[in-house]
Design a protein around this motif. Structure first.
Motif, PDB file in Angstrom:
ATOM      1  N   PRO A 146       0.503  -1.667   0.149  1.00 29.33           N
ATOM      2  CA  PRO A 146       0.040   0.119   0.042  1.00 29.33           C
ATOM      3  C   PRO A 146       1.018   1.548  -0.178  1.00 29.33           C
ATOM      4  O   PRO A 146       2.010   1.406   0.569  1.00 29.33           O
ATOM      5  N   LYS A 147       0.167   2.395  -0.801  1.00 20.74           N
ATOM      6  CA  LYS A 147       1.121   3.082  -0.953  1.00 20.74           C
ATOM      7  C   LYS A 147       1.370   4.419   0.361  1.00 20.74           C
ATOM      8  O   LYS A 147       2.010   5.484   0.424  1.00 20.74           O
ATOM      9  N   ASN A 148      -0.332   4.649   0.724  1.00 18.25           N
ATOM     10  CA  ASN A 148       0.022   5.899   1.680  1.00 18.25           C
ATOM     11  C   ASN A 148      -1.090   5.269   3.347  1.00 18.25           C
ATOM     12  O   ASN A 148      -1.156   3.762   3.631  1.00 18.25           O
ATOM     13  N   ALA A 149      -0.703   6.111   4.427  1.00 13.06           N
ATOM     14  CA  ALA A 149      -0.994   5.173   5.767  1.00 13.06           C
ATOM     15  C   ALA A 149      -2.498   5.005   5.378  1.00 13.06           C
ATOM     16  O   ALA A 149      -2.337   3.739   6.002  1.00 13.06           O
ATOM     17  N   LEU A 150      -3.552   5.594   4.988  1.00  8.56           N
ATOM     18  CA  LEU A 150      -5.058   4.501   4.982  1.00  8.56           C
ATOM     19  C   LEU A 150      -4.578   3.141   4.678  1.00  8.56           C
ATOM     20  O   LEU A 150      -5.490   2.312   4.378  1.00  8.56           O
ATOM     21  N   GLU A 151      -4.494   3.406   3.662  1.00  6.51           N
ATOM     22  CA  GLU A 151      -3.838   1.745   2.396  1.00  6.51           C
ATOM     23  C   GLU A 151      -3.716   0.677   3.596  1.00  6.51           C
ATOM     24  O   GLU A 151      -3.546   0.175   3.880  1.00  6.51           O
ATOM     25  N   ARG A 152      -2.381   1.857   3.819  1.00  5.62           N
ATOM     26  CA  ARG A 152      -1.769   0.909   4.651  1.00  5.62           C
ATOM     27  C   ARG A 152      -2.080  -0.114   5.523  1.00  5.62           C
ATOM     28  O   ARG A 152      -2.446  -1.267   6.068  1.00  5.62           O
ATOM     29  N   ALA A 153      -3.021   1.101   6.938  1.00  8.29           N
ATOM     30  CA  ALA A 153      -3.550   0.621   8.320  1.00  8.29           C
ATOM     31  C   ALA A 153      -4.639  -0.272   7.580  1.00  8.29           C
ATOM     32  O   ALA A 153      -5.142  -1.573   8.755  1.00  8.29           O
ATOM     33  N   THR A 154      -5.632  -0.316   6.587  1.00 10.70           N
ATOM     34  CA  THR A 154      -6.503  -1.217   6.342  1.00 10.70           C
ATOM     35  C   THR A 154      -5.703  -2.233   5.937  1.00 10.70           C
ATOM     36  O   THR A 154      -6.710  -3.225   6.508  1.00 10.70           O
ATOM     37  N   ALA A 155      -4.811  -2.456   5.139  1.00 11.42           N
ATOM     38  CA  ALA A 155      -4.396  -3.552   5.628  1.00 11.42           C
ATOM     39  C   ALA A 155      -3.744  -4.241   5.966  1.00 11.42           C
ATOM     40  O   ALA A 155      -3.743  -5.530   6.168  1.00 11.42           O
ATOM     41  N   LEU A 156      -3.768  -3.398   7.082  1.00 12.80           N
ATOM     42  CA  LEU A 156      -2.403  -4.080   8.559  1.00 12.80           C
ATOM     43  C   LEU A 156      -4.189  -4.934   9.081  1.00 12.80           C
ATOM     44  O   LEU A 156      -3.942  -5.509   9.864  1.00 12.80           O
ATOM     45  N   VAL A 157      -4.845  -4.100   9.293  1.00 16.91           N
ATOM     46  CA  VAL A 157      -6.374  -4.230   9.771  1.00 16.91           C
ATOM     47  C   VAL A 157      -7.030  -5.892   9.210  1.00 16.91           C
ATOM     48  O   VAL A 157      -7.003  -7.395  10.245  1.00 16.91           O
ATOM     49  N   SER A 158      -7.069  -5.786   8.247  1.00 16.36           N
ATOM     50  CA  SER A 158      -7.653  -7.016   7.457  1.00 16.36           C
ATOM     51  C   SER A 158      -6.251  -8.746   7.902  1.00 16.36           C
ATOM     52  O   SER A 158      -6.776  -9.828   7.456  1.00 16.36           O
ATOM     53  N   LEU A 159      -5.057  -8.074   7.048  1.00 18.26           N
ATOM     54  CA  LEU A 159      -3.695  -9.034   7.666  1.00 18.26           C
ATOM     55  C   LEU A 159      -3.525  -9.101   8.986  1.00 18.26           C
ATOM     56  O   LEU A 159      -3.882 -10.637   9.605  1.00 18.26           O
ATOM     57  N   MET A 160      -3.853  -8.306   9.880  1.00 20.20           N
ATOM     58  CA  MET A 160      -3.616  -9.293  11.374  1.00 20.20           C
ATOM     59  C   MET A 160      -5.269  -9.702  11.470  1.00 20.20           C
ATOM     60  O   MET A 160      -4.859 -11.113  12.587  1.00 20.20           O
ATOM     61  N   GLY A 161      -5.640  -9.786  11.042  1.00 19.12           N
ATOM     62  CA  GLY A 161      -7.393 -10.816  11.779  1.00 19.12           C
ATOM     63  C   GLY A 161      -6.748 -11.776  10.670  1.00 19.12           C
ATOM     64  O   GLY A 161      -7.238 -13.167  11.215  1.00 19.12           O
ATOM     65  N   ARG A 162      -5.790 -12.511   9.356  1.00 17.46           N
ATOM     66  CA  ARG A 162      -6.215 -13.306   8.854  1.00 17.46           C
ATOM     67  C   ARG A 162      -4.806 -13.581   9.627  1.00 17.46           C
ATOM     68  O   ARG A 162      -5.175 -15.584   9.580  1.00 17.46           O
ATOM     69  N   MET A 163      -3.593 -13.871  10.439  1.00 18.08           N
ATOM     70  CA  MET A 163      -2.462 -13.905  11.150  1.00 18.08           C
ATOM     71  C   MET A 163      -3.059 -14.175  12.330  1.00 18.08           C
ATOM     72  O   MET A 163      -2.934 -15.525  12.821  1.00 18.08           O
ATOM     73  N   THR A 164      -3.989 -13.676  12.601  1.00 21.29           N
ATOM     74  CA  THR A 164      -4.734 -14.195  13.355  1.00 21.29           C
ATOM     75  C   THR A 164      -5.802 -16.108  13.260  1.00 21.29           C
ATOM     76  O   THR A 164      -5.610 -16.531  14.485  1.00 21.29           O
ATOM     77  N   SER A 165      -6.568 -15.666  12.721  1.00 16.90           N
ATOM     78  CA  SER A 165      -7.076 -16.734  12.573  1.00 16.90           C
ATOM     79  C   SER A 165      -6.289 -18.488  11.851  1.00 16.90           C
ATOM     80  O   SER A 165      -6.619 -19.007  13.103  1.00 16.90           O
ATOM     81  N   LEU A 166      -4.991 -17.360  11.611  1.00 13.92           N
ATOM     82  CA  LEU A 166      -3.913 -18.917  11.257  1.00 13.92           C
ATOM     83  C   LEU A 166      -4.048 -19.403  12.589  1.00 13.92           C
ATOM     84  O   LEU A 166      -3.421 -20.897  12.551  1.00 13.92           O
ATOM     85  N   LEU A 167      -2.832 -18.085  13.632  1.00 17.60           N
ATOM     86  CA  LEU A 167      -2.660 -18.656  14.096  1.00 17.60           C
ATOM     87  C   LEU A 167      -4.393 -19.303  15.952  1.00 17.60           C
ATOM     88  O   LEU A 167      -3.291 -20.456  16.275  1.00 17.60           O
ATOM     89  N   GLN A 168      -4.710 -19.615  15.439  1.00 14.96           N
ATOM     90  CA  GLN A 168      -6.211 -20.157  16.585  1.00 14.96           C
ATOM     91  C   GLN A 168      -5.597 -21.306  15.721  1.00 14.96           C
ATOM     92  O   GLN A 168      -5.885 -22.951  16.606  1.00 14.96           O
ATOM     93  N   ARG A 169      -5.860 -21.665  14.552  1.00  9.18           N
ATOM     94  CA  ARG A 169      -6.104 -22.658  13.884  1.00  9.18           C
ATOM     95  C   ARG A 169      -5.004 -23.473  13.848  1.00  9.18           C
ATOM     96  O   ARG A 169      -5.504 -25.002  14.335  1.00  9.18           O
ATOM     97  N   GLU A 170      -3.767 -23.042  13.876  1.00  7.81           N
ATOM     98  CA  GLU A 170      -2.981 -24.022  14.323  1.00  7.81           C
ATOM     99  C   GLU A 170      -2.263 -24.809  15.978  1.00  7.81           C
ATOM    100  O   GLU A 170      -2.099 -25.266  15.866  1.00  7.81           O
ATOM    101  N   THR A 171      -2.824 -23.570  16.573  1.00  8.94           N
ATOM    102  CA  THR A 171      -2.879 -23.493  18.053  1.00  8.94           C
ATOM    103  C   THR A 171      -3.869 -24.397  18.305  1.00  8.94           C
ATOM    104  O   THR A 171      -3.656 -25.412  19.829  1.00  8.94           O
TER     105      THR A 171
END
Length: 170
Positions: free
Chosen positions: A20-45
């Motif tokens: 992402p090129k600007n802060a708004l895009e980065r923050a939006t992408a980061l929220v989505s990515l953190m959600g996916r990472m949280t789900s992946l870690l919960q499935r792995e656990t």
């Protein structure tokens, strides 16, 4: 400065171009990515707790690594852009905070589960090593009281003393 081995030059890593090129895009992408990472870690656990096969657990590692690298790049770029962070909408800031909290909790639970699993495997390996060591130290001949009234000879156990081996693929 990083040390570079000039004997075996490595090709330069290509920068990730679709970040992402600007802060708004980065923050939006980061929220989505953190959600996916949280789900992946919960499935792995859950998979570790359910004692799923190693091949299934290895798949989680393959999925985690690229996500972690992108997370690192995007979050670093967002942290550096202080002006952009200040101008983010309050609801997006709250979503970032909530996603970060959920990711932190999932990471802590995942780490604890992996550490407990590792400790349990260590106990199993130590027990097996102890059993194998005792088997190797066992005498090859023994005098038995039941043979010939007093002392008697019994043949050594079948197989070599070193026949007990440790399976290293636990």
């Amino acid at each position: 400065m990083d040390k570079v081995d000039v004997r075996f030059p490595q090709p330069a890593k290509a920068p990730i171009t679709n970040l992402p090129k600007n802060a708004l895009e980065r923050a939006t992408a980061l929220v989505s990515l953190m959600g996916r990472m949280t789900s992946l870690l919960q499935r792995e656990t859950a998979a570790v707790k359910a004692r799923r096969p190693a091949s299934e657990l290895a798949q989680f590692i393959k999925e985690k690594q690229p996500m972690a690298l992108v997370y690192e790049d995007v979050s670093r770029a967002l942290r550096v852009d202080r002006e952009g962070m200040r101008n983010l909408p309050d609801d997006l800031k709250a979503a970032l905070k909530e996603a970060a909290g959920a990711l932190y909790a999932a990471t802590a639970e995942n780490a604890e589960t992996l550490q407990m699993n590792s400790a349990a495997q260590k106990i199993i390996v130590d027990t097996m090593v102890s059993v194998v060591t005792k088997a190797q130290k066992a005498p090859t001949t023994a005098y038995a009281a039941h043979m010939g009234g007093g002392r008697g000879y019994s043949p050594p156990p079948h197989g070599t003393r070193a026949s007990a081996a440790l399976n290293t693929r636990l």
